[in-house]
Design a protein around this motif. Structure first.
Motif, PDB file in Angstrom:
ATOM      1  N   GLY A  37       3.315  -1.128  27.464  1.00  0.00           N
ATOM      2  CA  GLY A  37       4.296  -0.855  28.513  1.00  0.00           C
ATOM      3  C   GLY A  37       3.264  -0.474  29.876  1.00  0.00           C
ATOM      4  O   GLY A  37       2.348  -1.345  30.216  1.00  0.00           O
ATOM      5  N   ALA A  38       3.449   0.601  30.492  1.00  0.00           N
ATOM      6  CA  ALA A  38       2.747   0.951  31.901  1.00  0.00           C
ATOM      7  C   ALA A  38       1.317   1.513  31.443  1.00  0.00           C
ATOM      8  O   ALA A  38       0.462   1.482  32.335  1.00  0.00           O
ATOM      9  CB  ALA A  38       3.316   2.277  32.411  1.00  0.00           C
ATOM     10  N   ASN A  39       0.805   1.286  30.057  1.00  0.00           N
ATOM     11  CA  ASN A  39      -0.247   1.747  29.449  1.00  0.00           C
ATOM     12  C   ASN A  39      -1.055   0.389  29.188  1.00  0.00           C
ATOM     13  O   ASN A  39      -2.282   0.359  28.572  1.00  0.00           O
ATOM     14  CB  ASN A  39      -0.428   2.432  28.117  1.00  0.00           C
ATOM     15  CG  ASN A  39       0.075   3.995  28.652  1.00  0.00           C
ATOM     16  OD1 ASN A  39      -0.286   4.475  29.854  1.00  0.00           O
ATOM     17  ND2 ASN A  39       0.582   4.602  27.871  1.00  0.00           N
ATOM     18  N   SER A  40      -0.525  -0.675  29.607  1.00  0.00           N
ATOM     19  CA  SER A  40      -1.073  -2.090  29.227  1.00  0.00           C
ATOM     20  C   SER A  40      -2.506  -2.230  29.721  1.00  0.00           C
ATOM     21  O   SER A  40      -3.186  -3.215  29.373  1.00  0.00           O
ATOM     22  CB  SER A  40      -0.143  -3.213  29.638  1.00  0.00           C
ATOM     23  OG  SER A  40      -0.001  -3.225  30.954  1.00  0.00           O
ATOM     24  N   GLU A  41      -2.896  -1.481  30.941  1.00  0.00           N
ATOM     25  CA  GLU A  41      -4.302  -1.765  31.397  1.00  0.00           C
ATOM     26  C   GLU A  41      -5.388  -0.890  30.682  1.00  0.00           C
ATOM     27  O   GLU A  41      -6.643  -0.845  31.000  1.00  0.00           O
ATOM     28  CB  GLU A  41      -4.204  -1.199  32.995  1.00  0.00           C
ATOM     29  CG  GLU A  41      -3.261  -2.047  33.796  1.00  0.00           C
ATOM     30  CD  GLU A  41      -3.662  -3.429  33.620  1.00  0.00           C
ATOM     31  OE1 GLU A  41      -4.893  -3.781  34.017  1.00  0.00           O
ATOM     32  OE2 GLU A  41      -2.752  -4.347  33.875  1.00  0.00           O
ATOM     33  N   ILE A  42      -5.120  -0.030  29.639  1.00  0.00           N
ATOM     34  CA  ILE A  42      -5.724   0.842  29.011  1.00  0.00           C
ATOM     35  C   ILE A  42      -6.121   0.132  27.731  1.00  0.00           C
ATOM     36  O   ILE A  42      -5.477  -0.375  26.981  1.00  0.00           O
ATOM     37  CB  ILE A  42      -5.219   2.228  28.564  1.00  0.00           C
ATOM     38  CG1 ILE A  42      -4.871   2.905  29.903  1.00  0.00           C
ATOM     39  CG2 ILE A  42      -6.153   3.001  27.782  1.00  0.00           C
ATOM     40  CD1 ILE A  42      -3.970   4.171  29.599  1.00  0.00           C
ATOM     41  N   ALA A  43      -7.724   0.017  27.455  1.00  0.00           N
ATOM     42  CA  ALA A  43      -8.103  -0.792  26.367  1.00  0.00           C
ATOM     43  C   ALA A  43      -7.858   0.280  25.121  1.00  0.00           C
ATOM     44  O   ALA A  43      -8.376   1.194  25.180  1.00  0.00           O
ATOM     45  CB  ALA A  43      -9.583  -0.958  26.483  1.00  0.00           C
ATOM     46  N   ILE A  44      -7.853  -0.665  23.975  1.00  0.00           N
ATOM     47  CA  ILE A  44      -7.759   0.179  22.382  1.00  0.00           C
ATOM     48  C   ILE A  44      -8.883  -0.627  21.972  1.00  0.00           C
ATOM     49  O   ILE A  44      -9.100  -1.717  21.371  1.00  0.00           O
ATOM     50  CB  ILE A  44      -6.571  -0.141  21.967  1.00  0.00           C
ATOM     51  CG1 ILE A  44      -5.385   0.245  22.783  1.00  0.00           C
ATOM     52  CG2 ILE A  44      -6.421   0.376  20.455  1.00  0.00           C
ATOM     53  CD1 ILE A  44      -5.134   1.651  22.896  1.00  0.00           C
ATOM     54  N   GLN A  58       7.871  -0.336  34.597  1.00  0.00           N
ATOM     55  CA  GLN A  58       7.146  -1.474  34.030  1.00  0.00           C
ATOM     56  C   GLN A  58       8.384  -2.429  33.726  1.00  0.00           C
ATOM     57  O   GLN A  58       8.300  -3.485  33.643  1.00  0.00           O
ATOM     58  CB  GLN A  58       6.182  -1.189  32.988  1.00  0.00           C
ATOM     59  CG  GLN A  58       5.561  -2.443  32.219  1.00  0.00           C
ATOM     60  CD  GLN A  58       4.601  -3.260  33.100  1.00  0.00           C
ATOM     61  OE1 GLN A  58       4.418  -2.836  34.278  1.00  0.00           O
ATOM     62  NE2 GLN A  58       4.415  -4.410  32.478  1.00  0.00           N
ATOM     63  N   GLU A  59       9.249  -1.583  33.042  1.00  0.00           N
ATOM     64  CA  GLU A  59      10.492  -1.995  32.764  1.00  0.00           C
ATOM     65  C   GLU A  59      11.768  -1.727  33.624  1.00  0.00           C
ATOM     66  O   GLU A  59      12.411  -1.067  33.363  1.00  0.00           O
ATOM     67  CB  GLU A  59      10.909  -1.909  31.321  1.00  0.00           C
ATOM     68  CG  GLU A  59       9.795  -2.412  30.222  1.00  0.00           C
ATOM     69  CD  GLU A  59      10.299  -1.868  28.829  1.00  0.00           C
ATOM     70  OE1 GLU A  59      11.050  -1.251  28.549  1.00  0.00           O
ATOM     71  OE2 GLU A  59       9.442  -2.336  27.827  1.00  0.00           O
TER      72      GLU A  59
END
Length: 493
Positions: A58-65, A407-408
């Motif tokens: 979601g809104a955290n899609s720019e954060i790498a895992i 984001q949604e």
């Protein structure tokens, strides 16, 4: 045993859901599944930027895992998304959800492993009943997350109506713990699986109830001395609506050998609730069939995000809006409206049979009215159920409440359309049961005066084996429940 490859039609889907038919994956399905799973695993290990594989959601899609956190990430997705509340899904609803997830995954576009889908297949084949709270979803995610937690042993399962930890149940079955890897938690909660599952159950029951409604209407029209000329083939042929003509033909076939139509005098024109059964039931059945076509196409689709597709260079991932549940939501909203159209006609026909001024028989169809209330109050029940249905017919899909930090910024509310359809369909079955009870009681008076059709006599004889005619006031709840079960099981068809 039903073997699942790419597609599963609605009839087979409901055989698994309602009749506990066992399932297995085809070898071709396993090959497709493993191929996409291998690609996702490689993308994760190489650190390729893929939504939900190496990034947040979601809104955290720019954060790498980081790949070292993959297992933790999968558990966190399920734990944080399992927020639906309220009543637990029925066993049929849960089975529909599990099967929808399996059917979704076999397409080979999602990156899920065979062993993960196998856990859902095993739960289906073992007839396990996971605890899945089902209130509070805008389209997907939360009910699926509760189910996902069960799959990895963290949720609960109903065992003889008591909740038991899933890990304990699995240990008793000798099942090894399931540990999710790249993208699997996202797959398990994404798509339109919960909306599709509920819409499939509600839609199938709507189809069965609508078919029962035709037969119940035929009984009512016959017992009321209705005019069969309104259903003449010539009359039907000049209006080009096939479901109308098919309904009229069924009515004629059901009532054609009744004495009242062969020898008796008929009213010049009946009230609309009798005369317009082909028109109203036909229109409703057309929409039911169209909605079921939409649902069946969804069962044959991949609604995941992202998806893995083969390209010239090998395989690649694509993010899209396929998890949107608008198709299913609109179909479910149409089903609710169609069910309610059938229900409103049923209530009106019931009312006419109970009013002595309209029926010509004792008030509320009891031989000693006044001392006995007869069938006065079941029509109240119809009125209350119908009022609820009308409220639930407000389309869910016209609403949208933004989520996930915009984001949604739009959501389909398709799940809510399918969720409320369950109550609408159940209410329809009860309303039809009360009409059937009323025509059965009217039959006790009619058969003293005239010969009824063979079909009516056969059906009423079946009812009489379990429910004796009402001579004085009885506990009507049992009558209504038994007749509702007959309709629910399709025993009138």
């Amino acid at each position: 045993m039903i073997r699942i490859d790419q597609n599963l039609n609605l009839m087979d889907f409901m055989c698994v859901v309602e009749r506990f038919e066992p399932i297995e994956l085809s070898s071709e399905a396993k090959e497709r599944i493993e191929k996409s799973a291998a690609y996702v695993r490689q993308a994760g290990e190489e650190g390729k930027v893929v939504y939900g594989v190496t990034t947040g959601l979601g809104a955290n899609s720019e954060i790498a895992i980081d790949s070292s956190q993959t297992e933790i990430f999968q558990r966190n997705i399920l734990r944080s998304h399992a927020t639906s509340v309220g009543r637990a899904m029925t066993q049929v609803e849960v089975r529909a959800l599990m099967l929808a997830i399996v059917v979704h995954g076999v397409k080979g576009y999602s990156g899920v492993r065979v062993e993960t889908l196998q856990r859902y297949i095993d739960m289906l084949n073992e007839k396990l009943y996971p605890v899945v709270p089902c209130e509070g979803s805008v389209g997907y995610l939360s009910p699926e997350s509760h189910l996902g937690l069960v799959a990895i042993g963290e949720g609960n399962i109903f065992v003889e109506k008591e909740e038991k930890r899933a890990s304990e149940v699995f240990e008793g079955l000798g099942w090894a713990p399931l540990v999710l890897t790249y993208k699997e938690a996202l797959f398990l909660i994404s798509g339109t699986t919960s909306a599709t599952a509920l819409a499939a159950v509600g839609g199938y029951r709507s189809l069965r109830a609508a078919a029962s409604a035709d037969r119940i209407a035929a009984l009512t029209i016959e017992m009321s001395g209705g005019n069969i000329r309104a259903f003449d083939p010539g009359v039907m042929s000049i209006r080009k609506q096939p479901e109308q003509g098919e309904t009229a033909q069924l009515l004629r076939e059901s009532m054609g050998d009744a004495q009242i139509y062969q020898e008796g005098e008929q009213r010049l024109q009946d009230a609309l609730s009798l005369r317009c059964v082909p028109q109203v039931h036909g229109a409703a059945k057309e929409k039911i069939k169209q909605s079921l076509d939409t649902i069946e196409r969804e069962l044959k689709s991949c609604m995941d995000n992202p998806v893995i597709l083969e390209v010239e260079e090998g395989m690649d991932t694509y993010s899209s809006g396929n998890p949107d549940a608008s198709y299913i939501g609109l179909a479910a909203d149409c089903l609710a409206i169609a069910d309610t159209m059938i229900a409103k006609m049923s209530e009106r026909r019931t009312f006419r049979m109970l009013d002595s001024k309209l029926s010509g028989y004792p008030a509320f169809l009891v031989r000693n009215p006044g001392l006995n209330n007869g069938l006065m109050i079941p029509q109240y029940t119809q009125a209350g159920l119908l009022n609820t249905m009308k409220g639930l017919c407000m389309p869910a899909v016209v609403d949208s409440i933004p989520t996930c930090a915009n984001q949604e910024d739009y959501v389909s509310m398709g799940y809510n359309a399918a969720y409320k359809l369950q109550e609408v369909t159940k209410n329809l079955e009860y309303i039809l049961a009360i009409e059937l009870l009323t025509s059965y009681q009217l039959y006790q008076f009619v058969r003293e005066q005239t010969r009824v059709s063979a079909r009516a006599k056969e059906l009423y004889a079946r009812i009489e084996r379990h429910l004796p005619p009402i001579e004085s006031d009885v506990y009507l709840y049992d009558y209504i429940e038994q007749l509702k079960d007959m309709i629910h099981q399709g025993e009138l068809l």
